[in-house]
Design an enzyme around this catalytic site. Structure first.
Site, mmCIF file in Angstrom:
data_model
loop_
_atom_site.group_PDB
_atom_site.id
_atom_site.type_symbol
_atom_site.label_atom_id
_atom_site.label_comp_id
_atom_site.label_asym_id
_atom_site.label_seq_id
_atom_site.Cartn_x
_atom_site.Cartn_y
_atom_site.Cartn_z
ATOM 1 C CB THR A 13 87.250 38.428 50.653
ATOM 2 O OG1 THR A 13 86.551 39.671 50.502
ATOM 3 C CG2 THR A 13 88.362 38.607 49.682
ATOM 4 C CB SER A 61 80.507 39.324 55.844
ATOM 5 O OG SER A 61 81.336 40.149 56.093
ATOM 6 C CB THR A 94 86.888 41.105 56.617
ATOM 7 O OG1 THR A 94 86.718 41.951 55.410
ATOM 8 C CG2 THR A 94 88.193 39.958 56.255
ATOM 9 C CG ASP A 95 83.101 44.270 54.554
ATOM 10 O OD1 ASP A 95 84.381 44.723 54.733
ATOM 11 O OD2 ASP A 95 82.812 44.536 53.435
HETATM 12 C C1 SIN Z 1 82.868 40.011 52.954
HETATM 13 O O1 SIN Z 1 82.950 40.826 54.339
HETATM 14 O O2 SIN Z 1 82.257 39.003 52.772
HETATM 15 C C2 SIN Z 1 83.717 40.789 51.845
HETATM 16 C C3 SIN Z 1 84.916 41.609 52.282
HETATM 17 C C4 SIN Z 1 85.815 40.676 52.760
HETATM 18 O O3 SIN Z 1 85.571 39.517 53.326
HETATM 19 O O4 SIN Z 1 87.037 41.148 53.208
#
Ligand code: SIN
Length: 337
Positions: A13, A61, A94-95
């Protein structure tokens, strides 16, 4: 000219784009290149010629896979071995951030800082959080004494074993469980440090660990050639039985992590299937479903435990241990398994 800071982009993100500046959830992750992310930051205080950038991947991710992990580990190991490199910052979604952080920690246990950072809002948001998170990650990267793998988000710094995403959309989406002194006061529990106005306030020791006798680059070479053993996660819950375990053993799984209730407890029917799986040569590890605390010994004598790791990190530890034991049964890549 100071030592180099390497920025490795992997997507997420933090590199996401949306058609509306007000849209915080309906965006596409992994769109903006790491050079453009860096170009948007006020970096004058670092002086000229400090940064090396590399786009290792560009993905959401949730789709992280072994191929990207191997490439990332190779690039991190390469830059860690360069005398003029001071630190590495990795931009990541973050995932699965906690998985990549733990993977790099368990594999490389670097002495130099390897700082992962992220964002909960896309780069196109009216008020994006990514630029500040990147500035905080850079402040940490050059902070005297900083060492090892860490995760920076919303001004808090977490260790690779403790960090866990605990919220689907708020800006401080991570927790370190009860690893830190904030554990019982609510909020963003368990950080190992804070970044405040560009300065790091350390609350406890950095997460470095001995990687054994094998130099990091040798481990990474082994990893690139290795077949990743299939390790799956099953969960203990009301009514859990051994159906999934038997199906996975029949499918040739090499390891199983059971996400346990409470202090490492497992439904008796599921446990019976897991004990049978172990007798058939499948490695089994227990890791608690609880997001805080760590399992205390003695709850279950039948199945080995991975105290201090959540189920997805226990899976990584077990995969690395299985890969390592394929090549040298006397040592384990990942500590504690
Ligand atoms: C991801 O994990 O690539 C999408 C979600 C995020 O980064 O918050």
């Amino acid at each position: 000219m100071g030592q180099k800071i390497v920025i490795l982009g992997t997507g997420g993100t933090i590199a996401g784009q949306s058609s509306s500046a007000l849209d915080h959830t309906g965006y596409t992750a992994g769109q903006i290149g790491v050079n453009d992310l860096l170009a948007a930051l006020p970096l004058e205080s670092f002086g000229p010629g400090r940064f090396i950038t590399e786009q290792v991947a560009q993905l959401d991710s949730k789709d992280m896979g072994f191929d990207v992990w191997v490439k990332l580990a190779q690039r991190v190991a390469h830059y860690l071995s360069q005398a003029d490199v001071q630190a590495i910052v990795i931009t990541h979604g973050t995932d699965t951030l906690e998985e990549t952080a733990y993977f790099l920690h368990a594999l490389l246990a670097p002495g130099k800082p390897v700082v992962l950072t992220c964002a909960m809002r896309p780069a196109t948001a009216l008020v994006p959080d990514g630029p500040q998170n990147m500035m905080d990650a850079l402040a940490l990267a050059v902070s005297p004494g900083a060492a090892g793998v860490s995760v920076v988000c919303a001004g808090a710094v977490y260790g690779p074993e403790d960090v866990q995403k605990v919220h689907p959309y708020r800006l401080n989406a991570f927790s370190g469980g009860d690893a830190g002194p904030m554990a019982y006061s609510g909020g963003d529990a368990g950080p190992m440090a804070y970044v405040e106005d560009g300065r790091v306030r350390l609350l406890r020791a950095w997460s470095t660990a001995p990687a054994g006798q094998v130099p990091a680059e040798a481990l990474v070479t082994q990893l690139a050639d290795a077949v990743w053993p299939r390790v799956e996660v099953v969960m203990s819950y009301a009514g859990a039985d051994g159906l999934a375990v038997r199906a996975l053993v029949d499918a040739g799984v090499r390891g199983l992590v059971v996400a346990t209730t409470g202090n490492g407890t497992v439904h008796q029917d599921l446990e019976a299937a897991l004990v049978l799986a172990m007798q058939q040569g499948v490695r089994v590890l227990r890791a608690t479903r609880c997001t805080e605390g760590r399992m205390l010994p003695g709850a279950d004598q039948h199945l080995p435990a991975a105290p201090g790791l959540n189920p997805v990190k226990a899976r990584i530890a077990l995969m690395l241990a299985l890969m390592r034991s394929n090549q040298d049964s006397s040592r384990s890549i990942a500590a504690g398994v």
